[in-house]
Design a protein around this motif. Structure first.
Motif, PDB file in Angstrom:
ATOM      1  N   LEU A   1     -12.873  -1.785  -3.691  1.00 46.78           N
ATOM      2  CA  LEU A   1     -13.237  -2.525  -5.077  1.00 46.78           C
ATOM      3  C   LEU A   1     -14.298  -3.734  -4.846  1.00 46.78           C
ATOM      4  CD1 LEU A   1      -9.662  -3.108  -6.376  1.00 46.78           C
ATOM      5  CD2 LEU A   1     -11.149  -1.026  -6.681  1.00 46.78           C
ATOM      6  N   GLU A   2     -15.454  -3.464  -5.354  1.00 43.09           N
ATOM      7  CA  GLU A   2     -16.504  -4.495  -5.368  1.00 43.09           C
ATOM      8  C   GLU A   2     -17.052  -4.931  -6.752  1.00 43.09           C
ATOM      9  OE1 GLU A   2     -19.814  -3.428  -2.640  1.00 43.09           O
ATOM     10  OE2 GLU A   2     -18.435  -2.173  -1.368  1.00 43.09           O
ATOM     11  N   ALA A   3     -17.217  -6.282  -7.164  1.00 35.91           N
ATOM     12  CA  ALA A   3     -18.089  -6.418  -8.349  1.00 35.91           C
ATOM     13  C   ALA A   3     -18.179  -8.080  -8.149  1.00 35.91           C
ATOM     14  CB  ALA A   3     -17.063  -6.315  -9.598  1.00 35.91           C
ATOM     15  N   ASP A   4     -19.306  -8.462  -8.779  1.00 37.23           N
ATOM     16  CA  ASP A   4     -19.681  -9.932  -8.967  1.00 37.23           C
ATOM     17  C   ASP A   4     -19.596 -10.708  -7.407  1.00 37.23           C
ATOM     18  OD1 ASP A   4     -20.328  -9.442 -11.609  1.00 37.23           O
ATOM     19  OD2 ASP A   4     -18.281  -9.677 -12.026  1.00 37.23           O
ATOM     20  N   GLY A   5     -19.765 -10.143  -6.265  1.00 32.99           N
ATOM     21  CA  GLY A   5     -19.647 -10.902  -5.198  1.00 32.99           C
ATOM     22  C   GLY A   5     -18.309 -10.802  -4.571  1.00 32.99           C
ATOM     23  N   GLN A   6     -17.323  -9.967  -5.071  1.00 31.14           N
ATOM     24  CA  GLN A   6     -16.008  -9.978  -4.659  1.00 31.14           C
ATOM     25  C   GLN A   6     -15.921  -8.561  -4.180  1.00 31.14           C
ATOM     26  OE1 GLN A   6     -12.783 -11.274  -7.682  1.00 31.14           O
ATOM     27  NE2 GLN A   6     -14.577 -10.295  -8.855  1.00 31.14           N
ATOM     28  N   ASP A   7     -14.934  -8.239  -3.275  1.00 27.67           N
ATOM     29  CA  ASP A   7     -14.788  -7.020  -2.758  1.00 27.67           C
ATOM     30  C   ASP A   7     -13.317  -7.249  -1.875  1.00 27.67           C
ATOM     31  OD1 ASP A   7     -15.060  -6.953   0.692  1.00 27.67           O
ATOM     32  OD2 ASP A   7     -16.720  -8.346  -0.251  1.00 27.67           O
ATOM     33  N   VAL A   8     -12.674  -6.148  -1.966  1.00 22.52           N
ATOM     34  CA  VAL A   8     -11.431  -5.976  -1.276  1.00 22.52           C
ATOM     35  C   VAL A   8     -11.257  -4.133  -0.967  1.00 22.52           C
ATOM     36  CG1 VAL A   8     -10.090  -5.722  -3.492  1.00 22.52           C
ATOM     37  CG2 VAL A   8      -8.932  -6.577  -1.393  1.00 22.52           C
ATOM     38  N   ALA A   9     -10.737  -3.847   0.140  1.00 18.16           N
ATOM     39  CA  ALA A   9     -10.279  -2.787   0.508  1.00 18.16           C
ATOM     40  C   ALA A   9      -8.884  -2.578   0.594  1.00 18.16           C
ATOM     41  CB  ALA A   9     -10.972  -2.552   1.786  1.00 18.16           C
ATOM     42  N   LEU A  10      -8.236  -1.643  -0.019  1.00 15.16           N
ATOM     43  CA  LEU A  10      -6.740  -1.385  -0.193  1.00 15.16           C
ATOM     44  C   LEU A  10      -6.217  -0.123   0.347  1.00 15.16           C
ATOM     45  CD1 LEU A  10      -6.252  -2.849  -3.813  1.00 15.16           C
ATOM     46  CD2 LEU A  10      -5.549  -4.001  -1.503  1.00 15.16           C
ATOM     47  N   SER A  11      -5.218   0.058   1.264  1.00 17.84           N
ATOM     48  CA  SER A  11      -4.654   1.215   1.630  1.00 17.84           C
ATOM     49  C   SER A  11      -3.326   1.567   1.222  1.00 17.84           C
ATOM     50  CB  SER A  11      -4.691   1.065   3.141  1.00 17.84           C
ATOM     51  OG  SER A  11      -5.971   0.845   3.760  1.00 17.84           O
ATOM     52  N   PRO A  12      -3.259   2.165  -0.097  1.00 15.10           N
ATOM     53  CA  PRO A  12      -1.931   2.738  -0.606  1.00 15.10           C
ATOM     54  C   PRO A  12      -1.362   3.700   0.362  1.00 15.10           C
ATOM     55  CG  PRO A  12      -3.833   2.659  -2.214  1.00 15.10           C
ATOM     56  CD  PRO A  12      -4.270   2.501  -0.963  1.00 15.10           C
ATOM     57  N   PRO A  13      -0.027   3.506   0.466  1.00 15.68           N
ATOM     58  CA  PRO A  13       0.763   4.444   1.229  1.00 15.68           C
ATOM     59  C   PRO A  13       1.002   5.800   0.605  1.00 15.68           C
ATOM     60  CG  PRO A  13       2.304   2.791   0.287  1.00 15.68           C
ATOM     61  CD  PRO A  13       0.957   2.324  -0.366  1.00 15.68           C
ATOM     62  N   GLY A  14       1.627   6.734   1.241  1.00  7.61           N
ATOM     63  CA  GLY A  14       1.607   7.944   0.549  1.00  7.61           C
ATOM     64  C   GLY A  14       2.430   7.930  -0.787  1.00  7.61           C
ATOM     65  N   ARG A  15       3.681   6.951  -0.979  1.00  9.18           N
ATOM     66  CA  ARG A  15       4.330   7.064  -2.100  1.00  9.18           C
ATOM     67  C   ARG A  15       4.598   5.482  -2.706  1.00  9.18           C
ATOM     68  NH1 ARG A  15       7.196  11.179  -3.721  1.00  9.18           N
ATOM     69  NH2 ARG A  15       8.844   9.950  -4.768  1.00  9.18           N
ATOM     70  N   PRO A  16       3.127   4.969  -3.148  1.00 16.22           N
ATOM     71  CA  PRO A  16       3.541   3.789  -3.781  1.00 16.22           C
ATOM     72  C   PRO A  16       4.387   3.960  -5.030  1.00 16.22           C
ATOM     73  CG  PRO A  16       1.259   4.431  -4.258  1.00 16.22           C
ATOM     74  CD  PRO A  16       2.190   5.530  -3.256  1.00 16.22           C
ATOM     75  N   THR A  17       4.792   2.518  -5.449  1.00 19.58           N
ATOM     76  CA  THR A  17       5.515   2.586  -6.816  1.00 19.58           C
ATOM     77  C   THR A  17       4.423   2.623  -7.924  1.00 19.58           C
ATOM     78  OG1 THR A  17       7.373   1.379  -5.778  1.00 19.58           O
ATOM     79  CG2 THR A  17       7.139   1.226  -8.537  1.00 19.58           C
ATOM     80  N   PHE A  18       4.489   3.282  -9.048  1.00 14.16           N
ATOM     81  CA  PHE A  18       3.865   3.431 -10.062  1.00 14.16           C
ATOM     82  C   PHE A  18       4.402   3.015 -11.116  1.00 14.16           C
ATOM     83  CE2 PHE A  18       1.552   6.682 -13.140  1.00 14.16           C
ATOM     84  CZ  PHE A  18       0.290   5.873 -13.347  1.00 14.16           C
ATOM     85  N   GLU A  19       3.632   2.086 -11.985  1.00 16.58           N
ATOM     86  CA  GLU A  19       4.227   1.455 -13.150  1.00 16.58           C
ATOM     87  C   GLU A  19       3.318   1.447 -14.137  1.00 16.58           C
ATOM     88  OE1 GLU A  19       5.331  -2.971 -14.853  1.00 16.58           O
ATOM     89  OE2 GLU A  19       5.451  -2.540 -12.568  1.00 16.58           O
TER      90      GLU A  19
END
Length: 96
Positions: A37-55
């Motif tokens: 994710l990148e926007a307005d000078g911010q960025d983050v990389a995330l590695s969701p596992p194969g079975r995250p919780t979905f809400e």
């Protein structure tokens, strides 16, 4: 547990633009890829596992000043950092 916001983005958009972002997230999840994710000078990389919780949460917030209520729908993926063995059962979900 305290919450640390790693990334935040909020902007009014056309429904089709929002759908394109959600489609990109869905495609990356299905492929097993990381999310960047990148926007307005911010960025983050995330590695969701194969079975995250979905809400999914739908809310109506009423203003204490008597204004019209605000409706929202939130989609959230949640997992424990570093834990690739996420699981969980539960019932099914239908979105139409």
């Amino acid at each position: 547990m305290p919450e640390e916001v790693l990334f935040r983005f909020e902007q009014s958009m056309d429904r089709s633009e929002i759908a394109a972002y959600l489609r990109t997230v869905a495609d990356r999840l299905e492929a097993g890829d990381d999310l960047s994710l990148e926007a307005d000078g911010q960025d983050v990389a995330l590695s969701p596992p194969g079975r995250p919780t979905f809400e999914i949460k739908a809310e109506r917030e009423t203003s204490s000043s008597g204004g019209p209520p605000e409706l929202s729908v939130e989609f959230e993926l949640e997992w424990t950092e570093g834990d690739e063995s996420q699981g969980g059962g539960g019932g099914g979900l239908t979105i139409e």
